[in-house]
Design a protein around this motif. Sequence first.
Motif, PDB file in Angstrom:
ATOM      1  N   LYS A  64      31.860 -49.210  38.034  1.00  0.00           N
ATOM      2  CA  LYS A  64      30.657 -49.549  37.276  1.00  0.00           C
ATOM      3  C   LYS A  64      30.962 -50.585  36.200  1.00  0.00           C
ATOM      4  O   LYS A  64      30.110 -51.390  35.848  1.00  0.00           O
ATOM      5  CB  LYS A  64      30.070 -48.285  36.657  1.00  0.00           C
ATOM      6  CG  LYS A  64      29.537 -47.314  37.688  1.00  0.00           C
ATOM      7  CD  LYS A  64      29.123 -46.002  37.059  1.00  0.00           C
ATOM      8  CE  LYS A  64      28.707 -45.001  38.113  1.00  0.00           C
ATOM      9  NZ  LYS A  64      28.411 -43.676  37.551  1.00  0.00           N
ATOM     10  N   ALA A  65      32.165 -50.550  35.652  1.00  0.00           N
ATOM     11  CA  ALA A  65      32.521 -51.547  34.646  1.00  0.00           C
ATOM     12  C   ALA A  65      32.466 -52.945  35.243  1.00  0.00           C
ATOM     13  O   ALA A  65      31.937 -53.880  34.639  1.00  0.00           O
ATOM     14  CB  ALA A  65      33.916 -51.265  34.099  1.00  0.00           C
ATOM     15  N   SER A  66      33.004 -53.105  36.449  1.00  0.00           N
ATOM     16  CA  SER A  66      32.970 -54.400  37.113  1.00  0.00           C
ATOM     17  C   SER A  66      31.540 -54.783  37.477  1.00  0.00           C
ATOM     18  O   SER A  66      31.153 -55.950  37.410  1.00  0.00           O
ATOM     19  CB  SER A  66      33.819 -54.369  38.380  1.00  0.00           C
ATOM     20  OG  SER A  66      35.168 -54.089  38.065  1.00  0.00           O
ATOM     21  N   LYS A  67      30.749 -53.787  37.851  1.00  0.00           N
ATOM     22  CA  LYS A  67      29.357 -54.043  38.222  1.00  0.00           C
ATOM     23  C   LYS A  67      28.591 -54.658  37.064  1.00  0.00           C
ATOM     24  O   LYS A  67      27.833 -55.614  37.233  1.00  0.00           O
ATOM     25  CB  LYS A  67      28.706 -52.728  38.662  1.00  0.00           C
ATOM     26  CG  LYS A  67      27.310 -52.864  39.219  1.00  0.00           C
ATOM     27  CD  LYS A  67      26.814 -51.522  39.717  1.00  0.00           C
ATOM     28  CE  LYS A  67      25.430 -51.635  40.316  1.00  0.00           C
ATOM     29  NZ  LYS A  67      24.919 -50.342  40.791  1.00  0.00           N
ATOM     30  N   VAL A  87      26.423 -59.271  29.357  1.00  0.00           N
ATOM     31  CA  VAL A  87      26.776 -59.529  27.960  1.00  0.00           C
ATOM     32  C   VAL A  87      28.079 -58.776  27.705  1.00  0.00           C
ATOM     33  O   VAL A  87      28.184 -57.577  27.983  1.00  0.00           O
ATOM     34  CB  VAL A  87      25.682 -59.026  27.000  1.00  0.00           C
ATOM     35  CG1 VAL A  87      26.112 -59.251  25.553  1.00  0.00           C
ATOM     36  CG2 VAL A  87      24.361 -59.719  27.284  1.00  0.00           C
ATOM     37  N   ILE A  88      29.086 -59.479  27.218  1.00  0.00           N
ATOM     38  CA  ILE A  88      30.428 -58.898  27.070  1.00  0.00           C
ATOM     39  C   ILE A  88      30.861 -58.982  25.615  1.00  0.00           C
ATOM     40  O   ILE A  88      30.712 -60.018  24.961  1.00  0.00           O
ATOM     41  CB  ILE A  88      31.440 -59.620  27.982  1.00  0.00           C
ATOM     42  CG1 ILE A  88      31.030 -59.444  29.450  1.00  0.00           C
ATOM     43  CG2 ILE A  88      32.854 -59.077  27.763  1.00  0.00           C
ATOM     44  CD1 ILE A  88      31.866 -60.230  30.429  1.00  0.00           C
ATOM     45  N   GLN A  89      31.373 -57.883  25.119  1.00  0.00           N
ATOM     46  CA  GLN A  89      31.849 -57.814  23.737  1.00  0.00           C
ATOM     47  C   GLN A  89      33.221 -57.150  23.713  1.00  0.00           C
ATOM     48  O   GLN A  89      33.408 -56.080  24.295  1.00  0.00           O
ATOM     49  CB  GLN A  89      30.860 -57.026  22.872  1.00  0.00           C
ATOM     50  CG  GLN A  89      31.272 -56.930  21.409  1.00  0.00           C
ATOM     51  CD  GLN A  89      30.212 -56.227  20.574  1.00  0.00           C
ATOM     52  OE1 GLN A  89      29.066 -56.110  20.979  1.00  0.00           O
ATOM     53  NE2 GLN A  89      30.609 -55.760  19.404  1.00  0.00           N
ATOM     54  N   SER A 103      27.434 -55.121  29.421  1.00  0.00           N
ATOM     55  CA  SER A 103      26.140 -54.532  29.756  1.00  0.00           C
ATOM     56  C   SER A 103      25.346 -55.515  30.599  1.00  0.00           C
ATOM     57  O   SER A 103      25.510 -56.733  30.484  1.00  0.00           O
ATOM     58  CB  SER A 103      25.358 -54.164  28.487  1.00  0.00           C
ATOM     59  OG  SER A 103      25.028 -55.320  27.750  1.00  0.00           O
ATOM     60  N   SER A 104      24.498 -54.962  31.449  1.00  0.00           N
ATOM     61  CA  SER A 104      23.654 -55.783  32.310  1.00  0.00           C
ATOM     62  C   SER A 104      22.306 -55.103  32.452  1.00  0.00           C
ATOM     63  O   SER A 104      22.222 -53.954  32.904  1.00  0.00           O
ATOM     64  CB  SER A 104      24.297 -55.963  33.685  1.00  0.00           C
ATOM     65  OG  SER A 104      23.357 -56.461  34.617  1.00  0.00           O
ATOM     66  N   ALA A 105      21.256 -55.827  32.070  1.00  0.00           N
ATOM     67  CA  ALA A 105      19.904 -55.276  32.230  1.00  0.00           C
ATOM     68  C   ALA A 105      19.505 -55.239  33.693  1.00  0.00           C
ATOM     69  O   ALA A 105      18.878 -54.286  34.151  1.00  0.00           O
ATOM     70  CB  ALA A 105      18.915 -56.109  31.420  1.00  0.00           C
ATOM     71  N   SER A 106      19.889 -56.255  34.454  1.00  0.00           N
ATOM     72  CA  SER A 106      19.495 -56.306  35.867  1.00  0.00           C
ATOM     73  C   SER A 106      20.158 -55.194  36.670  1.00  0.00           C
ATOM     74  O   SER A 106      19.554 -54.640  37.592  1.00  0.00           O
ATOM     75  CB  SER A 106      19.853 -57.666  36.472  1.00  0.00           C
ATOM     76  OG  SER A 106      21.259 -57.867  36.476  1.00  0.00           O
ATOM     77  N   LEU A 152      24.549 -55.155  23.104  1.00  0.00           N
ATOM     78  CA  LEU A 152      25.820 -55.746  22.702  1.00  0.00           C
ATOM     79  C   LEU A 152      25.612 -57.131  22.111  1.00  0.00           C
ATOM     80  O   LEU A 152      24.691 -57.858  22.478  1.00  0.00           O
ATOM     81  CB  LEU A 152      26.756 -55.845  23.914  1.00  0.00           C
ATOM     82  CG  LEU A 152      27.193 -54.527  24.548  1.00  0.00           C
ATOM     83  CD1 LEU A 152      28.038 -54.800  25.785  1.00  0.00           C
ATOM     84  CD2 LEU A 152      27.966 -53.669  23.557  1.00  0.00           C
ATOM     85  N   ASP A 153      26.514 -57.496  21.219  1.00  0.00           N
ATOM     86  CA  ASP A 153      26.525 -58.829  20.606  1.00  0.00           C
ATOM     87  C   ASP A 153      27.780 -59.547  21.084  1.00  0.00           C
ATOM     88  O   ASP A 153      28.885 -59.208  20.650  1.00  0.00           O
ATOM     89  CB  ASP A 153      26.516 -58.698  19.083  1.00  0.00           C
ATOM     90  CG  ASP A 153      26.513 -60.057  18.393  1.00  0.00           C
ATOM     91  OD1 ASP A 153      26.518 -61.090  19.096  1.00  0.00           O
ATOM     92  OD2 ASP A 153      26.513 -60.077  17.153  1.00  0.00           O
ATOM     93  N   PRO A 154      27.644 -60.517  21.983  1.00  0.00           N
ATOM     94  CA  PRO A 154      28.844 -61.164  22.554  1.00  0.00           C
ATOM     95  C   PRO A 154      29.680 -61.906  21.524  1.00  0.00           C
ATOM     96  O   PRO A 154      30.863 -62.115  21.712  1.00  0.00           O
ATOM     97  CB  PRO A 154      28.264 -62.133  23.591  1.00  0.00           C
ATOM     98  CG  PRO A 154      26.856 -62.373  23.160  1.00  0.00           C
ATOM     99  CD  PRO A 154      26.406 -61.103  22.505  1.00  0.00           C
ATOM    100  N   GLY A 155      29.084 -62.297  20.404  1.00  0.00           N
ATOM    101  CA  GLY A 155      29.837 -63.025  19.391  1.00  0.00           C
ATOM    102  C   GLY A 155      30.421 -62.142  18.313  1.00  0.00           C
ATOM    103  O   GLY A 155      31.115 -62.634  17.427  1.00  0.00           O
ATOM    104  N   ALA A 156      30.151 -60.814  18.397  1.00  0.00           N
ATOM    105  CA  ALA A 156      30.570 -59.934  17.303  1.00  0.00           C
ATOM    106  C   ALA A 156      32.074 -59.914  17.131  1.00  0.00           C
ATOM    107  O   ALA A 156      32.571 -59.907  16.017  1.00  0.00           O
ATOM    108  CB  ALA A 156      30.047 -58.518  17.543  1.00  0.00           C
TER     109      ALA A 156
END
Length: 201
Positions: free
Chosen positions: A66-69, A77-79, A93-96, A176-180
Amino acid sequence: MNGSHSQHRDEPQDEDLGLDLVDQVASSSRAERNSRPKRWILGVVGVVIVAVLALVVFSLLNGGPKASKAAKADDAVIQTIQLKNGGQAVLSSSASEDAIGVDLTSLPGLADGQQYVVWAVHEETGVSVVASSTGDDVDAGLTPAGDVLAIHITVEGSTIPSAPSEDTEASVDLPLDPGASEVPDAQDSGASDTSTPGADD
């Protein structure tokens, strides 16, 4: 006399032949009855094997953990965050895909009877455990994930409690905030950039 004697001598033989036929019919019917359940069991086993193979093929086609999914989705979005006592967590995270991924690496070793636990805080249903590890890398995730408000990573004892301990290794709110994870570096570079023009002036 001889004829009647031979007839009487033949009668038991005829009776024996009749009993033999009855025994043969009974044994053949028993054999058929015994073979029917075996065929039925083989049929059920065949159906189970086909179902398992279908599930395996479906899981392979729908791509890995699921992590890869979540991480491989077009809208991912990756943080990245550093854990308090070492190691890092890459959250995706992925909304789709309606999924959240958690990838923990370089985890420091723990004392005996301790483990890392990844928690998802849900909007209505409380908390759930996404994954746990005694120090091995973690590649896990959660779906559906539309109601997840936060991810907590804690160190717990050998028995996972009903709720995460207050002392967390990391805690991240969703979305998630990718720039955080890059904010401190950006502030440092911004400070150096502003000081340089000041020095020139």
